[in-house]
Enzyme design. Structure first.
Site, PDB file in Angstrom:
ATOM      1  N   ARG A   1       3.758  -0.740  -5.366  1.00  0.00           N
ATOM      2  CA  ARG A   1       2.834   0.353  -5.700  1.00  0.00           C
ATOM      3  C   ARG A   1       3.442   1.710  -5.357  1.00  0.00           C
ATOM      4  O   ARG A   1       3.113   2.724  -5.979  1.00  0.00           O
ATOM      5  CB  ARG A   1       1.484   0.158  -5.016  1.00  0.00           C
ATOM      6  CG  ARG A   1       1.537   0.125  -3.500  1.00  0.00           C
ATOM      7  CD  ARG A   1       0.171  -0.125  -2.890  1.00  0.00           C
ATOM      8  NE  ARG A   1       0.267  -0.384  -1.464  1.00  0.00           N
ATOM      9  CZ  ARG A   1      -0.522   0.172  -0.553  1.00  0.00           C
ATOM     10  NH1 ARG A   1      -1.469   1.025  -0.919  1.00  0.00           N
ATOM     11  NH2 ARG A   1      -0.392  -0.125   0.726  1.00  0.00           N
TER      12      ARG A   1
ATOM     13  N   GLU B   1     -14.925   1.684 -13.261  1.00  0.00           N
ATOM     14  CA  GLU B   1     -13.683   1.309 -13.933  1.00  0.00           C
ATOM     15  C   GLU B   1     -13.840   1.166 -15.448  1.00  0.00           C
ATOM     16  O   GLU B   1     -12.933   1.532 -16.208  1.00  0.00           O
ATOM     17  CB  GLU B   1     -13.154  -0.001 -13.337  1.00  0.00           C
ATOM     18  CG  GLU B   1     -12.708   0.105 -11.894  1.00  0.00           C
ATOM     19  CD  GLU B   1     -13.846   0.029 -10.883  1.00  0.00           C
ATOM     20  OE1 GLU B   1     -13.589   0.220  -9.686  1.00  0.00           O
ATOM     21  OE2 GLU B   1     -15.012  -0.209 -11.307  1.00  0.00           O
TER      22      GLU B   1
ATOM     23  N   PHE C   1     -10.464  -5.038 -10.231  1.00  0.00           N
ATOM     24  CA  PHE C   1     -11.391  -4.173 -10.963  1.00  0.00           C
ATOM     25  C   PHE C   1     -10.820  -3.775 -12.324  1.00  0.00           C
ATOM     26  O   PHE C   1     -11.562  -3.672 -13.302  1.00  0.00           O
ATOM     27  CB  PHE C   1     -11.705  -2.932 -10.136  1.00  0.00           C
ATOM     28  CG  PHE C   1     -12.140  -3.244  -8.733  1.00  0.00           C
ATOM     29  CD1 PHE C   1     -13.043  -4.269  -8.482  1.00  0.00           C
ATOM     30  CD2 PHE C   1     -11.646  -2.533  -7.653  1.00  0.00           C
ATOM     31  CE1 PHE C   1     -13.451  -4.578  -7.196  1.00  0.00           C
ATOM     32  CE2 PHE C   1     -12.045  -2.826  -6.354  1.00  0.00           C
ATOM     33  CZ  PHE C   1     -12.942  -3.845  -6.121  1.00  0.00           C
TER      34      PHE C   1
ATOM     35  N   HIS D   1      -2.614  -3.904  -5.795  1.00  0.00           N
ATOM     36  CA  HIS D   1      -3.306  -4.829  -4.888  1.00  0.00           C
ATOM     37  C   HIS D   1      -3.625  -6.164  -5.572  1.00  0.00           C
ATOM     38  O   HIS D   1      -4.719  -6.709  -5.453  1.00  0.00           O
ATOM     39  CB  HIS D   1      -4.582  -4.202  -4.337  1.00  0.00           C
ATOM     40  CG  HIS D   1      -4.331  -3.047  -3.419  1.00  0.00           C
ATOM     41  ND1 HIS D   1      -3.698  -1.883  -3.835  1.00  0.00           N
ATOM     42  CD2 HIS D   1      -4.624  -2.870  -2.100  1.00  0.00           C
ATOM     43  CE1 HIS D   1      -3.600  -1.045  -2.819  1.00  0.00           C
ATOM     44  NE2 HIS D   1      -4.146  -1.616  -1.745  1.00  0.00           N
TER      45      HIS D   1
ATOM     46  N   ASP E   1      -8.602  -8.182   2.835  1.00  0.00           N
ATOM     47  CA  ASP E   1      -9.716  -7.862   1.937  1.00  0.00           C
ATOM     48  C   ASP E   1     -10.395  -9.120   1.391  1.00  0.00           C
ATOM     49  O   ASP E   1     -11.519  -9.051   0.883  1.00  0.00           O
ATOM     50  CB  ASP E   1      -9.230  -6.991   0.770  1.00  0.00           C
ATOM     51  CG  ASP E   1      -8.922  -5.569   1.205  1.00  0.00           C
ATOM     52  OD1 ASP E   1      -9.236  -5.226   2.359  1.00  0.00           O
ATOM     53  OD2 ASP E   1      -8.370  -4.810   0.401  1.00  0.00           O
TER      54      ASP E   1
END
Length: 313
Positions: free
Chosen positions: A10, A58, A83, A109, A117
């Site tokens: 990322r 989103e 998402f 992610h 998470d």
């Protein structure tokens, strides 16, 4: 011996966007209120006039991306993979892919390595979801250098694309001279007994497994497939003919991901034994990312174990 540099893919995404803006003044970057995590915040700070935070919506963000792209802009829309690919699936399908608009989806992610998470955020289904959408290109970089290069390469690709990035820092093994070639796999190590085809974060694990397998007398070819769709059929068929066995490794469900894409090519062109390493038909759970990867067999030690058994058969 030099220390191994670790960096999240990322990070390469954020750096790539900043670099891309120098050659594409028509670039617009959108985010769904996760700019610090997706690393689009780097771009927002450098080019605030070309960045828009769409908030935690989103689906609407993908609609905005489609609208901007329809005016001729190059658009990158970013959120977590769960998402981006999951919550916004219908908008991506109907508003972006159906008219084949120039929208690039930066999904960070992804996979089990989201860690603490937990299952709600550990998206192991996104490649499968995106693979079934017509017109969609899918890229899964292996390190930050490849991630940055992939972003830059997207400026020359017309049409929708899904770029998959990880949260966890991983070894950087590509050099500054790395050249990204869309749809072309990269043979990193030669071998005769078996070919290990890996993608994303699992490429570094496959490279590590190669050394241990060599010590045990097993000659393994390592191939990095960074473009899942369109997949490099030529490299897969060549590996099947020359090594006779294929093992795929992915931080994704074994259903609908790299393994199935490779298996489809083998069935049509040159059937050979295939073994898939990935997340089985289960949800993940909360825990430290490195520990979870080991727990789910997404590590060099398990690759070695599986390959030894597979070659033995």
């Amino acid at each position: 011996m030099s220390e191994v540099v670790r960096k999240a893919t990322r990070d390469g995404y954020g750096e790539g966007l900043i670099e891309l803006c120098k050659i594409r003044p028509d670039l617009v970057v959108l985010d769904a209120d996760l700019a610090a995590a997706t690393k689009t915040g780097m771009f927002a700070k450098a080019h605030p006039e070309s960045f828009f935070n769409c908030g935690i919506q989103e689906g609407n963000m993908m609609g905005v991306a489609a609208g901007l792209a329809s005016t001729g802009r190059l658009v990158f829309a970013s959120s977590f993979a769960m998402f981006a690919a999951g919550r916004a699936f219908e908008i991506i399908r109907n508003s972006i892919a159906y008219p084949s608009l120039n929208v690039k989806i930066g999904a960070t992610h992804a996979g089990i390595s989201v860690g603490e998470d937990g299952a709600s955020h550990q998206c192991n289904e996104d490649i499968a979801l995106m693979r079934v959408i017509p017109n969609m290109t899918i890229i899964n970089p292996a390190d930050s250098v490849e991630a940055k290069a992939a972003v830059l390469a997207m400026s020359e690709h017309d049409g929708p694309a899904y770029l998959r990035f990880g949260r966890l820092p991983v070894p950087v093994f590509n050099g500054d001279d790395y050249e990204f070639r869309l749809g072309k796999g990269i043979q990193l190590k030669d071998g005769e007994d078996v070919t290990i085809i890996a993608t994303g974060l699992m490429v570094a694990e496959a490279i590590e497994a190669h050394a241990e397998l060599a010590e045990q007398g097993i000659s393994a070819r390592i191939v990095n497939i960074h473009t899942i769709k369109p997949i490099d059929r030529e490299t897969i068929i060549k590996a099947a003919k020359e090594t006779g066995r294929i093992v795929t490794v992915e931080e994704h469900s074994v259903i609908g991901g790299l393994g199935d894409a490779v298996g489809g090519v083998l069935c049509e062109e040159h059937p050979v034994p295939l073994k898939k390493i990935g997340v089985e038909d289960v949800f993940g759970y909360s825990g430290p990312a490195v520990d979870l990867l080991k727990e789910f067999g997404l590590c060099s030690a398990n690759i070695v174990k599986v390959v030894r058994e597979f070659v033995g058969k």
